[in-house]
Structures are given as structure tokens and as C-alpha cells.
Design a protein around this motif. Structure first.
Motif, PDB file in Angstrom:
ATOM      1  N   ALA A  47      -9.555  -2.626   8.305  1.00 21.83           N
ATOM      2  CA  ALA A  47      -9.383  -3.154   6.936  1.00 21.83           C
ATOM      3  C   ALA A  47     -10.318  -4.573   6.792  1.00 21.83           C
ATOM      4  O   ALA A  47     -11.216  -4.796   6.000  1.00 21.83           O
ATOM      5  N   TYR A  48     -10.173  -5.390   7.907  1.00 26.57           N
ATOM      6  CA  TYR A  48     -10.631  -6.700   8.304  1.00 26.57           C
ATOM      7  C   TYR A  48     -12.177  -6.593   8.389  1.00 26.57           C
ATOM      8  O   TYR A  48     -12.982  -7.014   7.658  1.00 26.57           O
ATOM      9  N   TRP A  49     -12.493  -5.544   9.152  1.00 29.09           N
ATOM     10  CA  TRP A  49     -14.004  -5.365   9.450  1.00 29.09           C
ATOM     11  C   TRP A  49     -14.657  -5.121   8.110  1.00 29.09           C
ATOM     12  O   TRP A  49     -15.800  -5.538   7.864  1.00 29.09           O
ATOM     13  N   ILE A  50     -13.904  -3.970   7.345  1.00 24.19           N
ATOM     14  CA  ILE A  50     -14.448  -3.503   6.128  1.00 24.19           C
ATOM     15  C   ILE A  50     -14.887  -4.836   5.105  1.00 24.19           C
ATOM     16  O   ILE A  50     -16.141  -5.093   4.431  1.00 24.19           O
ATOM     17  N   GLU A  51     -13.644  -5.759   5.007  1.00 24.25           N
ATOM     18  CA  GLU A  51     -13.917  -6.768   4.159  1.00 24.25           C
ATOM     19  C   GLU A  51     -14.856  -7.803   4.587  1.00 24.25           C
ATOM     20  O   GLU A  51     -15.627  -8.280   3.984  1.00 24.25           O
ATOM     21  N   LEU A  52     -14.868  -7.944   6.142  1.00 23.97           N
ATOM     22  CA  LEU A  52     -15.760  -9.256   6.616  1.00 23.97           C
ATOM     23  C   LEU A  52     -17.328  -8.661   6.276  1.00 23.97           C
ATOM     24  O   LEU A  52     -18.064  -9.397   5.996  1.00 23.97           O
ATOM     25  N   LYS A  53     -17.536  -7.484   6.679  1.00 23.08           N
ATOM     26  CA  LYS A  53     -18.906  -6.960   6.349  1.00 23.08           C
ATOM     27  C   LYS A  53     -19.536  -6.593   4.942  1.00 23.08           C
ATOM     28  O   LYS A  53     -20.569  -6.110   4.939  1.00 23.08           O
ATOM     29  N   ASN A  54     -18.225  -6.612   4.120  1.00 23.96           N
ATOM     30  CA  ASN A  54     -18.662  -6.200   2.541  1.00 23.96           C
ATOM     31  C   ASN A  54     -19.112  -4.735   2.714  1.00 23.96           C
ATOM     32  O   ASN A  54     -20.124  -4.470   2.016  1.00 23.96           O
ATOM     33  N   ALA A  55     -18.573  -3.987   3.249  1.00 24.68           N
ATOM     34  CA  ALA A  55     -19.176  -2.452   3.581  1.00 24.68           C
ATOM     35  C   ALA A  55     -18.367  -1.537   2.904  1.00 24.68           C
ATOM     36  O   ALA A  55     -16.955  -1.743   2.380  1.00 24.68           O
ATOM     37  N   TRP A  56     -19.123  -0.439   2.123  1.00 26.61           N
ATOM     38  CA  TRP A  56     -18.670   0.538   1.653  1.00 26.61           C
ATOM     39  C   TRP A  56     -18.177   1.443   2.639  1.00 26.61           C
ATOM     40  O   TRP A  56     -19.119   1.888   3.649  1.00 26.61           O
ATOM     41  N   TYR A  57     -16.994   2.073   2.593  1.00 22.46           N
ATOM     42  CA  TYR A  57     -16.359   2.770   3.682  1.00 22.46           C
ATOM     43  C   TYR A  57     -15.432   3.884   3.216  1.00 22.46           C
ATOM     44  O   TYR A  57     -14.343   3.468   2.583  1.00 22.46           O
ATOM     45  N   TYR A  58     -15.604   5.070   3.496  1.00 26.72           N
ATOM     46  CA  TYR A  58     -14.729   5.987   2.621  1.00 26.72           C
ATOM     47  C   TYR A  58     -14.083   6.997   3.750  1.00 26.72           C
ATOM     48  O   TYR A  58     -13.126   7.871   3.326  1.00 26.72           O
ATOM     49  N   SER A  59     -14.256   7.082   4.926  1.00 24.00           N
ATOM     50  CA  SER A  59     -13.636   7.874   5.974  1.00 24.00           C
ATOM     51  C   SER A  59     -12.102   7.883   6.120  1.00 24.00           C
ATOM     52  O   SER A  59     -11.404   8.645   5.971  1.00 24.00           O
ATOM     53  N   PHE A  60     -11.639   6.651   5.800  1.00 29.62           N
ATOM     54  CA  PHE A  60      -9.910   6.414   5.864  1.00 29.62           C
ATOM     55  C   PHE A  60      -9.578   7.088   4.800  1.00 29.62           C
ATOM     56  O   PHE A  60      -8.381   7.704   4.869  1.00 29.62           O
ATOM     57  N   GLU A  61     -10.145   6.736   3.555  1.00 27.25           N
ATOM     58  CA  GLU A  61      -9.726   7.180   2.442  1.00 27.25           C
ATOM     59  C   GLU A  61      -9.342   8.821   2.210  1.00 27.25           C
ATOM     60  O   GLU A  61      -8.332   9.118   1.559  1.00 27.25           O
ATOM     61  N   PHE A  62     -10.338   9.513   2.690  1.00 26.83           N
ATOM     62  CA  PHE A  62      -9.916  10.947   2.569  1.00 26.83           C
ATOM     63  C   PHE A  62      -9.394  11.648   3.638  1.00 26.83           C
ATOM     64  O   PHE A  62      -9.439  12.834   4.138  1.00 26.83           O
ATOM     65  N   SER A  63      -8.852  10.581   4.692  1.00 28.96           N
ATOM     66  CA  SER A  63      -8.241  11.127   5.630  1.00 28.96           C
ATOM     67  C   SER A  63      -6.466  11.495   5.445  1.00 28.96           C
ATOM     68  O   SER A  63      -5.992  11.279   4.467  1.00 28.96           O
ATOM     69  N   GLU A  64      -6.061  12.379   6.400  1.00 22.70           N
ATOM     70  CA  GLU A  64      -4.719  12.703   6.226  1.00 22.70           C
ATOM     71  C   GLU A  64      -3.632  11.580   6.599  1.00 22.70           C
ATOM     72  O   GLU A  64      -2.593  11.155   5.814  1.00 22.70           O
ATOM     73  N   LEU A  65      -4.389  10.508   7.327  1.00 21.94           N
ATOM     74  CA  LEU A  65      -3.186   9.254   7.514  1.00 21.94           C
ATOM     75  C   LEU A  65      -3.506   8.633   6.358  1.00 21.94           C
ATOM     76  O   LEU A  65      -2.171   7.881   5.834  1.00 21.94           O
ATOM     77  N   SER A  66      -4.441   8.562   5.474  1.00 20.95           N
ATOM     78  CA  SER A  66      -4.426   7.627   4.209  1.00 20.95           C
ATOM     79  C   SER A  66      -3.407   8.342   3.437  1.00 20.95           C
ATOM     80  O   SER A  66      -2.606   7.488   2.741  1.00 20.95           O
ATOM     81  N   GLN A  67      -3.219   9.572   3.108  1.00 16.09           N
ATOM     82  CA  GLN A  67      -2.143  10.103   2.513  1.00 16.09           C
ATOM     83  C   GLN A  67      -0.881   9.704   2.971  1.00 16.09           C
ATOM     84  O   GLN A  67       0.090   9.530   2.064  1.00 16.09           O
ATOM     85  N   ARG A  68      -0.662   9.799   4.121  1.00 16.84           N
ATOM     86  CA  ARG A  68       0.682   9.672   4.602  1.00 16.84           C
ATOM     87  C   ARG A  68       1.013   8.086   4.308  1.00 16.84           C
ATOM     88  O   ARG A  68       2.038   7.970   3.779  1.00 16.84           O
ATOM     89  N   ILE A  69      -0.027   7.282   4.321  1.00 16.50           N
ATOM     90  CA  ILE A  69       0.487   5.836   3.957  1.00 16.50           C
ATOM     91  C   ILE A  69       0.709   5.711   2.362  1.00 16.50           C
ATOM     92  O   ILE A  69       1.628   5.032   2.027  1.00 16.50           O
ATOM     93  N   ARG A  70       0.139   6.332   1.741  1.00 14.94           N
ATOM     94  CA  ARG A  70       0.489   6.386   0.020  1.00 14.94           C
ATOM     95  C   ARG A  70       1.769   6.860   0.033  1.00 14.94           C
ATOM     96  O   ARG A  70       2.638   6.323  -0.962  1.00 14.94           O
ATOM     97  N   GLU A  71       2.018   8.019   0.683  1.00 16.59           N
ATOM     98  CA  GLU A  71       3.477   8.487   0.410  1.00 16.59           C
ATOM     99  C   GLU A  71       4.462   7.547   1.036  1.00 16.59           C
ATOM    100  O   GLU A  71       5.675   7.246   0.381  1.00 16.59           O
ATOM    101  N   MET A  72       4.275   6.792   2.021  1.00 18.95           N
ATOM    102  CA  MET A  72       5.162   5.907   2.758  1.00 18.95           C
ATOM    103  C   MET A  72       5.486   4.702   1.587  1.00 18.95           C
ATOM    104  O   MET A  72       6.482   4.108   1.755  1.00 18.95           O
ATOM    105  N   ILE A  73       4.297   4.340   0.899  1.00 16.88           N
ATOM    106  CA  ILE A  73       4.530   3.169  -0.022  1.00 16.88           C
ATOM    107  C   ILE A  73       5.403   3.525  -1.061  1.00 16.88           C
ATOM    108  O   ILE A  73       6.556   2.708  -1.527  1.00 16.88           O
ATOM    109  N   VAL A  74       5.212   4.843  -1.829  1.00 14.65           N
ATOM    110  CA  VAL A  74       6.062   4.913  -2.801  1.00 14.65           C
ATOM    111  C   VAL A  74       7.635   5.429  -2.272  1.00 14.65           C
ATOM    112  O   VAL A  74       8.516   4.822  -2.874  1.00 14.65           O
ATOM    113  N   GLU A  75       7.736   5.909  -1.169  1.00 14.51           N
ATOM    114  CA  GLU A  75       9.047   6.060  -0.246  1.00 14.51           C
ATOM    115  C   GLU A  75       9.892   4.842  -0.297  1.00 14.51           C
ATOM    116  O   GLU A  75      10.849   4.665  -0.510  1.00 14.51           O
TER     117      GLU A  75
END
Length: 399
Positions: A47-75
Motif C-alpha cells: 500500500a505504501y509503495w502504491i501511494e508513494l509512487k502515485n501508481a494505478w494498481y489493480y492486482s490486489f483488488e481483484f484477488s481472493e485475499l482482497s475479498q478476505r480482507i473486506r469480509e474481515m472488516i465487516v466481521e
């Protein structure tokens, strides 16, 4: 790991941190082959690299790990007892930092958590790092539909507290402004807050001037320097994103704005021989200033804007986009000088300014460059500057 990742070029980063990698990590979590604490550290650095470099980055968003984290937030948010606030804040920071399509439900959970983390005024290094990560996480969500009640008082307090106590890192302070300026697209009533309460222009000038002094503008061969931008240089480029948003959207101007021109001219000259990307941003700023009604020709002349335009055109190599910006700046100033008025005093001032400008052009030997504009001026006057010849920069170099 932190140092290795910060030095990564975009191509290297994308080749390592793929969707497949995050899917594999998700499997390892499920199989209890990796601890969540280690995953938290990794995503934090991503996350720090993405913001530091001001980069567009989609790999994490469409991963199963991303979905897991979203579910963990709600839980975690649903828990009535034994809620782990630190975990929830970390999860929310990751979610906002590396996602571009977060739901309104998640934003309503995450934003208060992020604001709470960003409002921490402790002075130790660990707290400062966490505050920086929290503010960086906000950057992508300035454009979402968000109620002012969820952010305005908090972000104002964060900015004003820093102005008094200087408790934030440069990147964190810049990120606070980035979020607020992005909000301006949705909340036009923020204009008075940005200009008169928080004094954006004054603060941006101070930050750019300090960054200009702190960067080591040592000249290196381009191939040796590529991908090695100092953190300060990256923050300068990020400031320009906010500055151009301010110029294009904020109509209010005050006396602070005039000082902008001189500070941008100083930055251009510092970067001229080493960082052409920053130079392009400086020229673009001067183009906007020349087309901004409250900015006077005398301000442009005294601030050095005209000198910089011609200095850019005399560079041994030129970028087409910068040539177009220079043309547009000269034409904007020329249009002001030609605009006759019925007010006698104003007409006297206009003629005097005409004299000053043309005398300056003669002193600096710019007659040939001025003459060369006539080959492209019809395009520019017709607002077709983006359609100028692809080799227009070669044309000016040859002139």
C-alpha cells in the motif's frame, strides 16, 4: 524489505506483486501456513509503495485475499465485544489504499477508523508512520460520495494542528491536502475553507520551497538516474497534482497566489538540468497562471514566468507537450497586452506593460523565437494546441 520495495521500478513491482501471488497467500492463510501478522506487514508495504509512487494498481483488488480482507472488516465491525480496533484500523487502511471500488458500506466503516488513526497527535516515530499510512489511505477516496460529517472537522484539525506544531511527515501532510482537494470536486462549499481558513497556497509555497532546497539536484546521466527519484522529488510531483486541481477548480484568489509564480520559477530552474517531469509541471502551472484573470501581467513579468518560457524553448532537447504549454502561455500574455480598454488609466498601464514586455524580449534576444511562433499560431488560437505537429519540438530546436 522496505528499502528494496521503495527502490522498485513500476515494472519490477508489477512483475512481483501479481494477482496470483495474493491468491496464493490467501490459500496459505486458509491452510494456516502463514501468519496473518506477516500478511499485514506485506500489504502495508504494498500500500505504501502504491501511494508513494502515485501508481494505478489493480492486482490486489481483484484477488481472493482482497475479498478476505473486506469480509474481515465487516466481521470485525459487527463485533459487540472484544473488538480489535487496531486490527480494524489496519484492515481499513489496506482496503482504502489498494482498492478502487470500495462499497459505500465499507467506506462508512473504514473512514471513521482512518480518521481516528490520522488524528493521533503522538510525537514518536511509530505513531507518525501510522498517521502517514492512514492519510495515504485516504487519497483514492476524495471522489466518493461522502458526508462532510465523516471527515471535514477531522481533516481541518489535522492540517491546522500540523501548521502550528509540524507533527506530520511531508508525505502525510501532502496526503491530507490531497484528500481535501479531491473532495472539492464533490463539495464546492469547501472553497472558502481551502483558500481562507487553511491557506492552501501559502502552505503549498512553503512546502515546495523547502522541498526544492532539500533535493540533491546533482546532475547524473539519465540512464543512471532513471527509477532513482528521491522521495522529495516524488512528493513534489504529488504536490503538483493538488496544485493543478486548485488552479483549475478554485475561483477564489488572494495575495498569496502571486507568490506562487516566483516559487515555481525557482523550482523550474533547480530541476531544469535533471528532472524534466518536474519542469513540465512548472511550465503547465505558468500556463494556467497566465490564463487566470486575477493574475496580472506585471506579476508574471516580475515573477520570472516569461523568462522561464523562453529558457524552456532554448533547451537542447524539448518535449512536444512543453512546447505547447509555452506557446499557450505566450499567447495568453499576448492576448492580455492586446486587450484595449476604455478606462484611460488602465489603458496607460496596458501600454506601459506592453513596452516593458517587448523591451525585455529585445534585451534577452528573443526576437527569433517570437518570430517562430507564427508557424503554429493559427492552431493555438483555434484551441487546437493538442493537434500541433508531432515534430514541433524539433522545429523549435532547429530555430
Amino acid at each position: 524489505m522496505n528499502k528494496i520495495m521503495e527502490d522498485m521500478r513500476r515494472e519490477e513491482f508489477l512483475s512481483v506483486f501479481t494477482k496470483e501471488l495474493f491468491n496464493k497467500i490467501d490459500e496459505m492463510i486458509e491452510e494456516k501456513k502463514i501468519r496473518m501478522e506477516n500478511v499485514r506487514m506485506l500489504i502495508k508495504r504494498v500500500a505504501y509503495w502504491i501511494e508513494l509512487k502515485n501508481a494505478w494498481y489493480y492486482s490486489f483488488e481483484f484477488s481472493e485475499l482482497s475479498q478476505r480482507i473486506r469480509e474481515m472488516i465487516v466481521e470485525e465491525d459487527w463485533k459487540k465485544e472484544k473488538k480489535d480496533e487496531k486490527l480494524l484500523i489496519d484492515l481499513c487502511k489496506w482496503c482504502l489504499s489498494v482498492s478502487f471500488s470500495t462499497s459505500s458500506k465499507l467506506i462508512s466503516i473504514c473512514l471513521p477508523c482512518i480518521m481516528k488513526a490520522a488524528s493521533n497527535k503522538e510525537e514518536n516515530e511509530e505513531a507518525k508512520e501510522e498517521v502517514e499510512m492512514a492519510l495515504l489511505a485516504l487519497n483514492g477516496y476524495g471522489y466518493c460520495e461522502i458526508s462532510e460529517e465523516l471527515y471535514l472537522n477531522e481533516i481541518k484539525d489535522i492540517i491546522q494542528h500540523h501548521q502550528e506544531h509540524h507533527n506530520l511527515t511531508r508525505l502525510a501532510y501532502q496526503s491530507a491536502w490531497q484528500f481535501l482537494m479531491n473532495r472539492f470536486d464533490k463539495d464546492k462549499n469547501l472553497e472558502a475553507v481551502i483558500v481562507n481558513e487553511l491557506h492552501f497556497v501559502r502552505e503549498a509555497i512553503k512546502e515546495l520551497e523547502e522541498l526544492t532546497r532539500n533535493v540533491n539536484w546533482k546532475k547524473e546521466k539519465e540512464e543512471e538516474r532513471r527509477g532513482k527519484e528521491a522521495k522529495e522529488e516524488i512528493v513534489i510531483l504529488r504536490w503538483f497534482d493538488i496544485i493543478m486541481e486548485n488552479i483549475s477548480q478554485c475561483k477564489l484568489r488572494n495575495e498569496e497566489f502571486i507568490r506562487f509564480i516566483g516559487s515555481i520559477v525557482e523550482l523550474y530552474r533547480a530541476a531544469k538540468d535533471i528532472h524534466r517531469g518536474i519542469c513540465g509541471e512548472c511550465i503547465d502551472f505558468l500556463r494556467f497562471a497566465a490564463r487566470s484573470e486575477p493574475v496580472k501581467n506585471d506579476d508574471l513579468l516580475k515573477g520570472g514566468a516569461i523568462d522561464v518560457v523562453f529558457e524552456e524553448l532554448y533547451q537542447p532537447t524539448l518535449e512536444d507537450e512543453n512546447v505547447r504549454y509555452c506557446l499557450d502561455t505566450v499567447l495568453a500574455i499576448s492576448g492580455r497586452l492586446e486587450g484595449k480598454t476604455d478606462d484611460e488609466m488602465e489603458e496607460v498601464k496596458r501600454k506601459e506593460m506592453n513596452r516593458k514586455v517587448f523591451e525585455k524580449m529585445e534585451e534577452e534576444g528573443h526576437e527569433d523565437t517570437i518570430a517562430s511562433f507564427y508557424g503554429t499560431i493559427d492552431f493555438q488560437n483555434a484551441n487546437f494546441h493538442l493537434m500541433l505537429s508531432l515534430n514541433i519540438s524539433d522545429y523549435f530546436v532547429n530555430i
